[in-house]
Design an enzyme around this catalytic site. Structure first.
Site, PDB file in Angstrom:
ATOM      1  N   LYS A 187       0.881  -1.125   0.110  1.00 33.80           N
ATOM      2  CA  LYS A 187      -0.017   0.056   0.077  1.00 33.80           C
ATOM      3  C   LYS A 187       0.901   1.250   0.076  1.00 33.80           C
ATOM      4  CE  LYS A 187      -1.577   1.642   4.080  1.00 33.80           C
ATOM      5  NZ  LYS A 187      -1.395   3.081   4.469  1.00 33.80           N
ATOM      6  N   CYS A 203      -4.654  12.133  12.197  1.00 33.81           N
ATOM      7  CA  CYS A 203      -5.477  10.973  12.771  1.00 33.81           C
ATOM      8  C   CYS A 203      -5.208  10.391  14.027  1.00 33.81           C
ATOM      9  CB  CYS A 203      -5.366   9.830  11.708  1.00 33.81           C
ATOM     10  SG  CYS A 203      -3.997   9.125  11.672  1.00 33.81           S
ATOM     11  N   ARG A 232       0.554  14.684  12.744  1.00 39.59           N
ATOM     12  CA  ARG A 232       1.145  14.500  11.314  1.00 39.59           C
ATOM     13  C   ARG A 232       1.011  15.939  10.535  1.00 39.59           C
ATOM     14  NH1 ARG A 232      -0.897   8.803   9.273  1.00 39.59           N
ATOM     15  NH2 ARG A 232       1.048   8.745   8.171  1.00 39.59           N
ATOM     16  N   ASP A 246       4.845   0.634  11.882  1.00 37.75           N
ATOM     17  CA  ASP A 246       3.646   0.191  11.509  1.00 37.75           C
ATOM     18  C   ASP A 246       3.518  -1.400  11.846  1.00 37.75           C
ATOM     19  OD1 ASP A 246       2.882   2.419  10.114  1.00 37.75           O
ATOM     20  OD2 ASP A 246       3.653   1.773   8.211  1.00 37.75           O
ATOM     21  N   ARG A 253      -8.748  -0.416   4.554  1.00 36.80           N
ATOM     22  CA  ARG A 253      -7.853   0.536   3.786  1.00 36.80           C
ATOM     23  C   ARG A 253      -6.456  -0.111   3.587  1.00 36.80           C
ATOM     24  NH1 ARG A 253      -6.526   5.252   7.522  1.00 36.80           N
ATOM     25  NH2 ARG A 253      -5.198   5.405   5.571  1.00 36.80           N
TER      26      ARG A 253
END
Ligand code: EPU
Length: 422
Positions: A22, A115, A120, A306, A398
């Site tokens: 992604k 978010c 960010r 992540d 997502r």
């Protein structure tokens, strides 16, 4: 609202094939705006974020097709105004700024929302564009950028937490069509940046130093259409590796890049997980006894932010105390209270989560708050007794292609259901 129902307690067994990355495909799709010619991108995962990027490119005037894992884009005539509502849906959309500015000399792009993982900001993106000679102002939620002609320059792109992945991508894309030479210091070294540069080079861009903290771009007059195959998703591979270990299973992860996963493999080895590398495959099974580990997230090639949430889910199952420190994003622990609902014992002290592992987990309704937090809840649900209901799974969609089907194929008892809810 769609939810995932997981009946925990089964061991994952078998093979799983990893999809395209992604975080590589989103900037690569944005890079197609740099040329009028047709570009073909292969190994594209069917994800919500990819579909959003398809819509963004179309809203800019590009002709886009997405069929059976291949995206084709012909951005012959485009405008420089990004659709506010589409762009604010995902952070990755900010990477249309560089290509629009490089190709058209102007761009109006809405500021992507913060978010749940942190503020960010995009200051480093804007610093890089300004260094190339762009004038930038922000008003009414939009970044307005313009330049008569972008000019190569030398810049330092490091921030408080190190380099910026999408910021590096954005500036490289703008610099490809600028006049003269650009040197980016403290550039991100992530494989996704390397993949983008490979695509740009096949379009005719002149870039060197890729994969190192100093990237050099020699501006060219024009870029041409190209075909590219996206790298496998290292975060998806890490997620399945951890799920295999957590469920005491045995899973062969196919079509991945073990060389992109060394920090994760090393940490799992330290935890007592057995991992064998075999070319582009990894076979993962749990060792006799798992051990707690301490880990700190870092830019590549360190342990990825992540994968922090997923590793935490494994450590919840591992007797002993683990300390997991998040150094990239200031608020990336939204999974902690939800893991707590399943019975995990985790305390947060500043940037660290202290996990008292070994608790037995029992299924409960939980809320997915962001993509990787959702993946951690899936792993915990697979280990819990009874049924775990994960709500708001659009976050998972997502970033994980067909995760429910892939888990089912490995023997996981996972169902997607429609439930009434807020
Ligand atoms: N930062 C700034 N100013 C900027 C940009 C970033 O201070 O202008 C800070 C961030 O706040 C953060 C750090 O720099 O503290 C690193 O952020 P980075 O810019 O590298 O993150 P990103 O490029 O916005 C990508 C991935 C994230 C991944 C990070 C770090 C995409 C679409 N997103 O975000 O992926 O966590 O790099 O590796 O590529 C995910 O897939 O779940 C995800 C969040």
């Amino acid at each position: 609202m769609e939810s995932l129902l997981i009946d925990g307690g089964t061991r994952l067994k078998g093979d799983v094939r990893i999809s395209g990355a992604k975080n590589a495909v989103l900037p690569i799709m944005a890079a197609t705006l740099l040329t009028r010619e047709k570009c073909t991108i292969k190994n594209v995962p069917e994800l919500r974020d990819v579909n959003t990027m398809v819509r963004i490119l179309r809203s800019l005037g590009a002709e886009v097709e997405f069929k059976r894992g291949t995206v084709t884009v012909k951005a012959d005539k485009i405008n420089g105004i990004g659709d506010y509502d589409l762009i604010r849906q995902m952070r990755g959309s900010i990477c249309i700024l560089g290509p629009l500015l490089g190709r058209l000399g102007k761009a109006k792009v809405s500021v992507p929302g913060g978010c749940v993982i942190g503020v960010r900001p995009i200051d480093l993106h804007l610093k890089g564009m300004r260094a190339l000679g762009a004038s930038i102002r922000t008003s009414q939620g939009y970044v307005h950028a313009s330049a008569t002609k972008l000019k190569g320059s030398e810049m330092f792109l490091g921030g408080r937490s190190g380099p910026t992945v999408l910021g590096t991508a954005n500036v490289i894309m703008a610099a490809t069509l600028s006049e003269g030479k650009t040197i980016i210091d403290s550039a991100a070294c992530e494989p996704e940046v390397i993949d983008l540069c490979d695509f740009l080079k096949s379009m005719g861009a002149e870039i060197s130093g890729v994969g190192s903290p100093t990237i050099r771009v020699n501006g060219v007059k024009k870029l041409k259409g190209a075909t590219h195959t996206v790298i496998p998703d290292r975060i998806e591979a890490a997620t399945f590796a951890i799920a295999a270990a957590a469920t005491n299973g045995e899973v062969t992860i196919k079509n991945c890049r073990p060389d992109h996963l060394q920090a994760v493999i090393d940490k799992l080895w330290e935890a007592g997980v057995k991992i064998e590398k075999n070319g582009r495959n990894l076979t993962v099974k749990r060792g006799a006894r798992l051990k707690p580990v301490d880990v700190t997230t870092q830019p590549y090639s360190g342990f990825p932010t992540d994968v922090q949430a997923q590793l935490m889910a494994l450590m919840v199952r591992t007797p002993g105390i683990s300390i997991i420190t998040e150094r990239i994003f200031e608020a990336r622990f939204a999974h902690v209270p939800e893991l707590g609902r399943l019975g995990a014992d985790i305390a947060i002290e500043g940037p660290s989560a202290i996990v008292k592992g070994g608790s037995s987990l029992s299924g409960a309704p939980v809320m997915a708050s962001d993509l990787r937090a959702s993946a951690a809840l899936v792993i915990a649900g697979l280990c819990a007794s009874g049924t775990t209901q994960i709500n708001r799974i659009y976050h998972l969609d997502r970033g994980y292609e067909k995760i429910d089907q892939k888990l089912e194929k490995l023997g996981g008892k996972v169902r997607r259901v429609n439930v009434q809810g807020p």
